[in-house]
Design a protein around this motif. Structure first.
Motif, PDB file in Angstrom:
ATOM      1  N   LEU A 124       0.971  -1.188   0.135  1.00 18.27           N
ATOM      2  CA  LEU A 124       0.060   0.000  -0.065  1.00 18.27           C
ATOM      3  C   LEU A 124       0.865   1.098  -0.096  1.00 18.27           C
ATOM      4  CD1 LEU A 124      -2.811  -0.996   2.483  1.00 18.27           C
ATOM      5  CD2 LEU A 124      -2.895  -1.288   0.064  1.00 18.27           C
ATOM      6  N   ALA A 125       0.673   2.069  -0.956  1.00 21.05           N
ATOM      7  CA  ALA A 125       1.572   3.455  -1.137  1.00 21.05           C
ATOM      8  C   ALA A 125       0.715   4.441  -0.808  1.00 21.05           C
ATOM      9  CB  ALA A 125       1.912   3.405  -2.456  1.00 21.05           C
ATOM     10  N   PHE A 126       0.955   5.311   0.508  1.00 24.71           N
ATOM     11  CA  PHE A 126       0.168   6.662   0.898  1.00 24.71           C
ATOM     12  C   PHE A 126       0.915   7.920   0.369  1.00 24.71           C
ATOM     13  CE2 PHE A 126      -1.260   3.364   3.402  1.00 24.71           C
ATOM     14  CZ  PHE A 126      -2.696   3.319   3.556  1.00 24.71           C
ATOM     15  N   GLY A 127       0.222   8.637  -0.426  1.00 24.94           N
ATOM     16  CA  GLY A 127       0.572   9.825  -0.890  1.00 24.94           C
ATOM     17  C   GLY A 127       0.185  11.269  -0.716  1.00 24.94           C
ATOM     18  N   MET A 128       0.588  12.180  -0.726  1.00 25.55           N
ATOM     19  CA  MET A 128      -0.020  13.605  -0.500  1.00 25.55           C
ATOM     20  C   MET A 128       1.041  14.603  -1.270  1.00 25.55           C
ATOM     21  SD  MET A 128       1.266  14.558   3.339  1.00 25.55           S
ATOM     22  CE  MET A 128       0.509  16.039   3.248  1.00 25.55           C
ATOM     23  N   LEU A 129       0.542  15.707  -1.571  1.00 30.41           N
ATOM     24  CA  LEU A 129       0.981  16.706  -2.518  1.00 30.41           C
ATOM     25  C   LEU A 129       2.517  17.131  -1.946  1.00 30.41           C
ATOM     26  CD1 LEU A 129      -1.810  18.714  -3.563  1.00 30.41           C
ATOM     27  CD2 LEU A 129      -0.556  17.148  -5.089  1.00 30.41           C
ATOM     28  N   PHE A 130       3.704  17.257  -2.984  1.00 28.85           N
ATOM     29  CA  PHE A 130       4.750  17.664  -2.479  1.00 28.85           C
ATOM     30  C   PHE A 130       5.804  16.904  -1.313  1.00 28.85           C
ATOM     31  CE2 PHE A 130       2.134  21.300  -3.777  1.00 28.85           C
ATOM     32  CZ  PHE A 130       2.542  21.361  -5.019  1.00 28.85           C
ATOM     33  N   LYS A 131       5.281  15.546  -0.843  1.00 25.75           N
ATOM     34  CA  LYS A 131       5.867  14.808   0.097  1.00 25.75           C
ATOM     35  C   LYS A 131       5.859  13.468  -0.610  1.00 25.75           C
ATOM     36  CE  LYS A 131       4.862  17.029   4.279  1.00 25.75           C
ATOM     37  NZ  LYS A 131       4.047  16.914   5.651  1.00 25.75           N
ATOM     38  N   LYS A 132       6.944  12.662   0.081  1.00 24.22           N
ATOM     39  CA  LYS A 132       7.534  11.420  -0.346  1.00 24.22           C
ATOM     40  C   LYS A 132       6.380  10.422  -0.098  1.00 24.22           C
ATOM     41  CE  LYS A 132      11.302   8.140   0.067  1.00 24.22           C
ATOM     42  NZ  LYS A 132      12.535   7.943   0.802  1.00 24.22           N
ATOM     43  N   THR A 133       6.089   9.397  -0.952  1.00 22.54           N
ATOM     44  CA  THR A 133       5.180   8.332  -0.954  1.00 22.54           C
ATOM     45  C   THR A 133       5.548   7.448   0.235  1.00 22.54           C
ATOM     46  OG1 THR A 133       4.534   8.560  -3.090  1.00 22.54           O
ATOM     47  CG2 THR A 133       3.853   6.656  -1.893  1.00 22.54           C
ATOM     48  N   GLN A 167      -4.131   3.986  11.602  1.00 20.30           N
ATOM     49  CA  GLN A 167      -3.800   4.546  12.947  1.00 20.30           C
ATOM     50  C   GLN A 167      -2.611   3.713  13.518  1.00 20.30           C
ATOM     51  OE1 GLN A 167      -7.019   3.866  15.297  1.00 20.30           O
ATOM     52  NE2 GLN A 167      -6.301   4.823  17.265  1.00 20.30           N
ATOM     53  N   LYS A 168      -2.539   2.438  13.073  1.00 16.31           N
ATOM     54  CA  LYS A 168      -1.306   1.476  13.482  1.00 16.31           C
ATOM     55  C   LYS A 168      -0.158   2.154  12.784  1.00 16.31           C
ATOM     56  CE  LYS A 168      -3.864  -2.309  15.193  1.00 16.31           C
ATOM     57  NZ  LYS A 168      -4.167  -3.901  14.872  1.00 16.31           N
ATOM     58  N   ALA A 169      -0.154   2.451  11.569  1.00 14.28           N
ATOM     59  CA  ALA A 169       0.989   2.841  10.899  1.00 14.28           C
ATOM     60  C   ALA A 169       1.574   4.235  11.243  1.00 14.28           C
ATOM     61  CB  ALA A 169       0.889   2.449   9.289  1.00 14.28           C
ATOM     62  N   GLY A 170       0.712   5.032  11.864  1.00 12.51           N
ATOM     63  CA  GLY A 170       1.013   6.440  11.888  1.00 12.51           C
ATOM     64  C   GLY A 170       1.101   7.280  10.930  1.00 12.51           C
ATOM     65  N   ILE A 171       0.217   6.894  10.179  1.00 11.27           N
ATOM     66  CA  ILE A 171       0.043   7.682   8.748  1.00 11.27           C
ATOM     67  C   ILE A 171      -0.830   8.796   9.126  1.00 11.27           C
ATOM     68  CG2 ILE A 171      -0.905   7.925   6.443  1.00 11.27           C
ATOM     69  CD1 ILE A 171      -0.603   4.685   6.474  1.00 11.27           C
ATOM     70  N   SER A 172      -0.407  10.132   8.650  1.00 13.45           N
ATOM     71  CA  SER A 172      -0.938  11.465   8.977  1.00 13.45           C
ATOM     72  C   SER A 172      -2.331  11.635   7.890  1.00 13.45           C
ATOM     73  CB  SER A 172      -0.056  12.537   8.750  1.00 13.45           C
ATOM     74  OG  SER A 172       0.467  12.641   7.250  1.00 13.45           O
ATOM     75  N   SER A 173      -3.201  12.266   8.625  1.00 16.95           N
ATOM     76  CA  SER A 173      -4.495  12.330   7.933  1.00 16.95           C
ATOM     77  C   SER A 173      -4.331  13.092   6.639  1.00 16.95           C
ATOM     78  CB  SER A 173      -5.440  13.095   8.845  1.00 16.95           C
ATOM     79  OG  SER A 173      -4.900  14.408   9.089  1.00 16.95           O
ATOM     80  N   GLY A 174      -3.046  13.806   6.295  1.00 19.12           N
ATOM     81  CA  GLY A 174      -2.913  14.681   5.290  1.00 19.12           C
ATOM     82  C   GLY A 174      -2.535  13.608   3.811  1.00 19.12           C
ATOM     83  N   MET A 192      -4.558   2.426 -10.122  1.00 21.31           N
ATOM     84  CA  MET A 192      -4.309   3.785 -10.287  1.00 21.31           C
ATOM     85  C   MET A 192      -4.642   4.354  -8.879  1.00 21.31           C
ATOM     86  SD  MET A 192      -4.869   4.321 -13.567  1.00 21.31           S
ATOM     87  CE  MET A 192      -5.440   5.932 -13.654  1.00 21.31           C
ATOM     88  N   TRP A 193      -4.114   5.664  -8.732  1.00 22.30           N
ATOM     89  CA  TRP A 193      -4.392   6.205  -7.452  1.00 22.30           C
ATOM     90  C   TRP A 193      -5.859   6.463  -7.082  1.00 22.30           C
ATOM     91  CZ3 TRP A 193      -0.654   7.485  -3.944  1.00 22.30           C
ATOM     92  CH2 TRP A 193       0.771   7.255  -4.475  1.00 22.30           C
ATOM     93  N   LYS A 194      -6.119   6.294  -5.739  1.00 26.12           N
ATOM     94  CA  LYS A 194      -7.363   6.568  -5.523  1.00 26.12           C
ATOM     95  C   LYS A 194      -7.480   7.490  -4.133  1.00 26.12           C
ATOM     96  CE  LYS A 194     -11.593   4.669  -5.647  1.00 26.12           C
ATOM     97  NZ  LYS A 194     -12.098   4.472  -6.711  1.00 26.12           N
ATOM     98  N   TYR A 195      -8.720   8.367  -4.324  1.00 22.21           N
ATOM     99  CA  TYR A 195      -8.533   9.572  -3.286  1.00 22.21           C
ATOM    100  C   TYR A 195      -9.207   9.079  -2.097  1.00 22.21           C
ATOM    101  CZ  TYR A 195      -9.760  14.104  -1.058  1.00 22.21           C
ATOM    102  OH  TYR A 195      -9.869  14.863  -0.259  1.00 22.21           O
TER     103      TYR A 195
END
Length: 197
Positions: A124-133, A167-174, A192-195
């Protein structure tokens, strides 16, 4: 002699004058009898009526029935599978649980190739604008599903509670975007990326 020539010349004239009125009379009769002349709108209407009598809807219905029959036969005999490209589909969909309101991610791995493939655990790849995945590999757990071998034309689905996972992985809400990566030997397949709503 002169009298004879005069009579002959008048006789020729009489013939000419007799023939001319008959031609003009015929022309006048044809013009006066305009029952055969029709307005352009009426001619178009009659042509449309003739086309409707031929019933083009039935013709298109027969074509549609033929296409449906062809697709049915092609599916039964496997013609469509030969024409379809040999690919692996990785897709992810997100829905909310009606009771708990938690986000559930459904990951689908479909093998549409002509050979069996063995897949490693999905990432699972979590991404946000201008930050590393940020990437996280899903563990098999007690079921030990992975490595997973899929035969041609088969699929496997995985459901993950995203709220508990983040929550367990400590992924921010951003981190509002998610995609799935699956490795199958020498090739890496991605969704594909999913929002994340």
């Amino acid at each position: 002699m002169i009298l004879l020539m005069q009579i002959c010349s008048r006789g020729g004239r009489v013939d000419r004058t007799v023939s001319l009125p008959s031609e003009t009379n015929q022309y006048n009769e044809s013009v006066q009898d305009d029952r055969q002349l029709k307005p352009l709108d009426e001619i178009y209407y009659e042509e449309q009526q003739k086309e409707q009598r031929q019933n083009p809807e039935m013709f298109s219905l027969f074509i549609l029935m033929g296409l449906v029959l062809f697709v049915f036969v092609a599916t039964k005999r496997g013609w469509l599978q030969r024409l379809s490209p040999s690919i692996v589909w990785i897709s992810v969909s997100i829905k909310r649980n009606k009771v708990t309101k938690e986000r559930i991610a459904s990951i689908s791995i479909r093998n549409h190739t002509k050979e069996s493939l063995t897949f490693s655990p999905p990432v699972l790849a979590f991404g946000m604008l201008f930050k590393k995945t940020r990437k996280f590999r899903i563990k098999g757990g007690s079921d030990a599903v992975f490595p997973l071998t899929l035969m041609p034309g088969t699929a496997h689905n995985i459901s993950i509670n995203l709220d508990v996972f983040t929550q367990k992985a400590g992924i921010s809400s951003g981190s509002k975007w998610l995609k799935v990566e699956v490795n199958a030997g020498l090739k890496l397949y991605r969704s594909m990326w999913k929002y994340l709503f």
